[in-house]
Design an enzyme around this catalytic site. Structure first.
Site, short mmCIF file in Angstrom:
data_model
loop_
_atom_site.label_atom_id
_atom_site.label_comp_id
_atom_site.label_asym_id
_atom_site.label_seq_id
_atom_site.Cartn_x
_atom_site.Cartn_y
_atom_site.Cartn_z
N GLU A 131 0.81 -1.22 0.00
CA GLU A 131 0.00 0.00 0.00
C GLU A 131 0.85 1.27 0.00
O GLU A 131 1.96 1.27 0.49
CB GLU A 131 -0.92 0.02 1.24
N GLU A 198 -8.30 2.95 -4.73
CA GLU A 198 -9.42 2.72 -3.80
C GLU A 198 -10.04 4.05 -3.36
O GLU A 198 -9.34 4.96 -2.88
CB GLU A 198 -8.96 1.91 -2.57
#
Ligand code: KIV
Length: 310
Positions: A131, A198
């Site tokens: 991430e 996202e």
């Protein structure tokens, strides 16, 4: 596709053509959408296989969906490896990506490579995901240099949700949107083969997509991405409570599970289960012989206990 590992995480032979990094790139080139879902165990992997998705992510969302943690932060490498190995045993065709958990790759390139290698060697993952941009860009580059494909993840990055102000959409100001886009471009430059977007506005996706060559998989990032991903438990309705805005429920599996277990418990309590067809039978002469043998045992035991009471 890495099918053999030293822990028994062995993929069954592929029925169709296994999905590869090049086939994903080809899909993007052809404008064919990529379908990705998460899976966390053997049965969910089998479902993904049978449903014919392209990519399966053993997401660290497992922390919440299957392990009951309040966020993705506490899940350990060992927990993720156990789940990933189970997925590997149920998966033949989709590309399998293992999610590197929080704290397992940020400290140094060495830590990142060592953790990524465990996901490949011990759980049979084809690729790993990490991430954020920032220092994660260098970690991604180091893992790619070590020969392991990496998927990036920008926008709402749940491992650092606290620093982002909570589980909320990202990139809603031009400055923050630029950061998201810059992170994505940097991850591509570092060698990531695909990037997850996202919870960002569709406009940010629309403006960033033309600048990226690798496939982008969206979750709450609008329709323009090269593919979409949803969490297995969200799309099938195997959870209790609130779901994010981007979740579309395609089934209500939890309600069906509760209904089934309830019906079983009711049947047990009412002595409706088991019925004759659920049992095993024995030839009548064997039953008679058993009764005889038990009778002999009984009298031997009576004699024995009699000796002690004397
Ligand atoms: O962990 C996860 O399930 C994910 C997806 C939401 C992309 O990172």
């Amino acid at each position: 596709m890495s099918a053999h590992t030293n822990t028994g995480a062995v993929a069954p032979p592929a029925k169709g053509k296994p999905v590869t990094l090049s086939s994903l790139a080809e899909k993007k080139a052809l404008g064919e959408p990529i379908a990705m879902i998460t899976a966390y165990d053997y049965p969910s992997a089998q479902v993904a296989e049978e449903a014919g998705v392209d990519v399966v992510l053993v997401g660290d969302s497992a922390a919440m969906t299957v392990l009951g943690y309040p966020s993705t932060v506490p899940v350990s490498v060992d927990e993720m490896l156990m789940l990933s190995a189970a997925v590997r045993r149920g998966l033949r065709t989709p590309l399998m990506v293992g999610d590197l958990p929080f704290g397992s790759y940020e400290v140094s390139d060495e830590q990142a490579v060592a953790t990524a290698q465990r996901f490949v060697k011990e759980a049979g993952c084809d690729a790993v995901k990490l991430e954020r941009g920032g220092s994660s860009v260098e970690r991604a580059r180091a893992i790619v240099d070590a020969g392991i494909p990496v998927m990036g993840h920008v926008g709402l990055t749940p491992q650092t949700a606290t620093a982002l102000g909570g589980y909320r959409s990202q990139g809603r100001t031009a400055e923050r949107a630029l950061e998201v886009a810059t992170d994505a471009l940097a991850l591509e430059q570092a060698g990531c083969f695909a990037i997850v977007f996202e919870a960002i506005p569709s406009d940010v996706t629309d403006l960033t997509m033309p600048r990226l060559e690798v496939p982008v998989i969206g979750i709450g990032a609008g329709p323009a991405t090269d593919g979409q991903v949803l969490v297995f438990h969200d799309l099938l309705g195997i959870y209790d409570g609130h779901a994010a805005r981007f979740v579309k429920r395609y089934a209500d599996v939890r309600a069906e599970m509760v209904r089934g277990v309830h019906a079983f418990a009711d049947d047990v309590r009412a002595r409706r289960y088991p019925e004759p067809e659920h049992g095993y039978t024995m030839a009548p002469d064997e039953v008679a012989r058993l009764a005889e043998l038990l009778g002999e045992e009984d009298s031997a035991n009576e004699q024995f206990s009699g000796e002690w009471t004397l």
